[in-house]
Design a protein around this motif. Structure first.
Motif, mmCIF file in Angstrom:
data_model
loop_
_atom_site.group_PDB
_atom_site.id
_atom_site.type_symbol
_atom_site.label_atom_id
_atom_site.label_comp_id
_atom_site.label_asym_id
_atom_site.label_seq_id
_atom_site.Cartn_x
_atom_site.Cartn_y
_atom_site.Cartn_z
ATOM 1 N N TYR A 60 -54.004 39.065 -15.750
ATOM 2 C CA TYR A 60 -54.928 38.089 -15.180
ATOM 3 C C TYR A 60 -55.988 38.768 -14.322
ATOM 4 O O TYR A 60 -55.752 39.806 -13.694
ATOM 5 C CB TYR A 60 -54.177 37.067 -14.316
ATOM 6 N N GLU A 61 -57.164 38.143 -14.302
ATOM 7 C CA GLU A 61 -58.251 38.544 -13.418
ATOM 8 C C GLU A 61 -58.250 37.694 -12.147
ATOM 9 O O GLU A 61 -58.568 38.169 -11.073
ATOM 10 C CB GLU A 61 -59.599 38.384 -14.151
ATOM 11 N N TRP A 62 -57.886 36.421 -12.323
ATOM 12 C CA TRP A 62 -57.882 35.467 -11.223
ATOM 13 C C TRP A 62 -56.526 34.744 -11.138
ATOM 14 O O TRP A 62 -55.862 34.534 -12.160
ATOM 15 C CB TRP A 62 -58.952 34.389 -11.422
ATOM 16 N N VAL A 63 -56.186 34.334 -9.906
ATOM 17 C CA VAL A 63 -55.108 33.378 -9.682
ATOM 18 C C VAL A 63 -55.712 32.231 -8.872
ATOM 19 O O VAL A 63 -56.317 32.458 -7.817
ATOM 20 C CB VAL A 63 -53.920 33.988 -8.904
ATOM 21 N N GLY A 64 -55.571 31.013 -9.368
ATOM 22 C CA GLY A 64 -56.133 29.852 -8.681
ATOM 23 C C GLY A 64 -55.041 28.995 -8.066
ATOM 24 O O GLY A 64 -54.119 28.554 -8.764
ATOM 25 N N LEU A 65 -55.116 28.789 -6.756
ATOM 26 C CA LEU A 65 -54.129 27.979 -6.043
ATOM 27 C C LEU A 65 -54.784 26.673 -5.612
ATOM 28 O O LEU A 65 -55.774 26.680 -4.876
ATOM 29 C CB LEU A 65 -53.576 28.711 -4.813
#
Length: 546
Positions: A320-325
């Motif tokens: 992954y490049e991003w983790v969105g919370l």
């Protein structure tokens, strides 16, 4: 919890006589909080603040009620002395290191209208070590919260007395230019004020009588010495009471600050879980309101935990490049899964982290992560999507995005990210379930108009509250965090009065405070007293019965 000693000789616990302050938990001193946190047992006055105990004392500490305070006691002085000594002799340290600690918690200041000297002598006779932690006394705090200074250029002297034990000579109190402060039961305060008139004080001298000072139930009544008895004999005032007589009472109109807060005395329903509601309840308190938390949802693990486990492994191995919370619960779920797998925040190295809003961002910071993206405008999935950069093959080596979310999350964010070139793994990190219905008295208060306002922070809180407790009464001010929540509330037949410009919990409370200010301004312009929404509802109901 405090336990009985065995047969082996042990030193008695030391006793700390600690001031609990006059009512507002925020007036507890730092030193007092330190002693309460360390205490193995706490001895309370009847009037002492139980909310102080709940906030600061260890769950395993023993709690003993001794009685006392300004309004008498069920225990005589000798019995109370023996209780303090016996508690010190039978309390051991939970740590097992040295003697235990007993906190003798006293309302206000231990040295003001208390039996401090007698209890200290009783401890000394038994070889018990003692300490004293002064507290803020009601004598100074309550007038300050009522907007009444004790001294002024025209009034330089103060006479303080416990009305149940007034001085034999009231000559000083009868002198013009002296401020008189009395604490005690209403009948005894009335008798003391009458005595001041008998000794020559002008019957027109201003008097303020304050109920439950420094709390959100504080009420200040202004009158004169001549009319104070009829007020005090009415039987409607709530203890503890404090009366101030003197010319400084006239300054209350300009200096009142506590009872003029925009939401003063409001009872606000907060449909959130206890661990999520803290910031809102604190913000409501800043404006003078009491937040009553009623959980509408519960959080449970996903039915398929392997999906989340695979996602975390993908995070660690560079998928992954991003983790969105998108919620505090999502942060908590990821953090718990990290702990299960023996990981820590170092696993986020090289990743970009997005947070949907301020509360989620703070949860990440509490974990040691600074988010790379937090919406500057609307704090929602729509606001997050609006500021999320599109995938750029030249700049982004990986196009993967991990979204660990609730099982009921909408598809808006996923669809928007995919349209911008990202490959999204939408993983169920936790399930939301409807909470159990609140107790019958709470349901009755919700439907009967006893709450002044309700603050909804999501569409699910609207649906679940109506499902488990019924619709809030029409007199209750409905405040919604954003447009989507507002629409859901309207679909359930609620008249929404407040929607903040920014979709976050703090802005929601601030907007409700602005609404309260507008109500107060309208009442002032009409020459009417300021009434809370629940009070206006009660007044209309009484008129209808007539």
């Amino acid at each position: 919890m405090a336990t009985e000693r065995g047969d082996e000789p042990c030193r008695p616990a030391r006793v700390a006589f600690v001031g609990a302050g006059p009512g507002d938990p925020g007036l507890l001193t730092l030193r007092a909080a330190e002693f309460l946190a360390e205490a193995d047992a706490v001895i309370l006055d009847e009037m002492a603040r139980y909310d102080v105990i709940a906030r600061d004392v260890r769950p395993d500490a023993g709690i003993v009620v001794a009685g006392g305070g300004d309004h008498g006691s069920e225990l005589g002085q000798a019995s109370r002395n023996r209780l303090v000594v016996r508690t010190a002799q039978t309390t051991i340290s939970a740590s097992g290191q040295g003697p235990g600690l007993v906190v003798r918690l006293m309302d206000g200041d231990p040295g003001t209208f208390h039996s401090l000297a007698d209890e200290i002598r009783a401890c000394r006779r038994e070889g018990i070590d003692i300490e004293v932690v002064p507290g803020i006394t009601a004598v100074s705090a309550v007038p300050a919260y009522a907007g009444i200074p004790l001294t002024a250029p025209q009034s330089r002297s103060v006479v303080i007395a416990c009305a149940s034990h007034p001085p034999q000579d009231w000559a000083a109190a009868a002198t013009d230019g002296v401020t008189v402060v009395l604490v005690g039961p209403s009948a005894q305060i009335a008798a003391a004020l009458s005595r001041i008139i008998d000794d020559g004080r002008d019957p027109a001298t201003p008097v303020a009588v304050v109920e439950r000072g420094t709390t959100f139930q504080q009420r200040t009544h202004t009158t004169t010495l001549a009319d104070a008895r009829s007020l005090l004999d009415g039987g409607t005032l709530e203890s503890p009471l404090l009366a101030i007589a003197g010319s400084t009472v006239e300054q209350r109109g300009d200096l009142s600050w506590w009872e003029t807060k925009p939401l003063y005395g409001w009872r606000v329903l907060v449909p959130r879980t206890q661990d999520q509601a803290g910031s809102m309840v604190a913000r409501l308190a800043r404006y003078g309101a009491v937040g009553d938390v009623v959980p509408t949802i519960g959080v449970e693990p996903p039915r398929n935990p392997q999906q989340m486990q695979r996602a975390i492994k993908g995070l660690v191995t560079g998928h992954y490049e991003w983790v969105g919370l998108t919620s505090v619960n999502a942060v908590r779920a990821v953090r718990e899964k990290f702990a299960d797998l023996g990981l820590d925040v170092r696993a986020f190295a090289g990743l970009k982290v997005a947070a949907v809003g301020g509360a989620t961002a703070q949860a990440l910071r509490d974990w040691g992560l600074e988010p790379d993206l937090v919406p500057s405008g609307e704090q929602s999935t729509i606001g997050l999507l609006a500021e999320w950069p599109p995938y750029d093959a030249d700049l982004d080596p990986i196009n993967g995005v991990l979204l660990p979310r609730a099982d009921i999350a909408t598809d808006t964010l996923v669809a928007g990210l995919q349209a911008n070139g990202w490959a999204v793994d939408d993983v169920t990190a936790y399930r939301t379930v409807r909470a159990a219905p609140p107790p019958a008295p709470v349901r009755g208060a919700i439907k009967g108009g006893d709450f002044d306002a309700v603050v909804f922070t999501s569409s699910s809180t609207v649906r679940n509250l109506v499902g488990i407790a019924g619709k809030p009464h029409a007199s209750t001010v409905v405040a919604c965090i954003g447009k989507a929540t507002c629409k859901t509330a309207q679909e359930h037949g609620l008249n929404v009065a407040v929607v903040p410009e920014q979709a976050n919990a703090i802005a929601l409370v601030d907007a409700l405070a602005d609404y309260g200010r507008a109500l107060a301004a309208a009442a002032a312009e009409a020459g009417e007293p300021v009434r809370r929404p629940s009070e206006r509802h009660t007044t209309r109901r009484r008129k209808a019965r007539r």
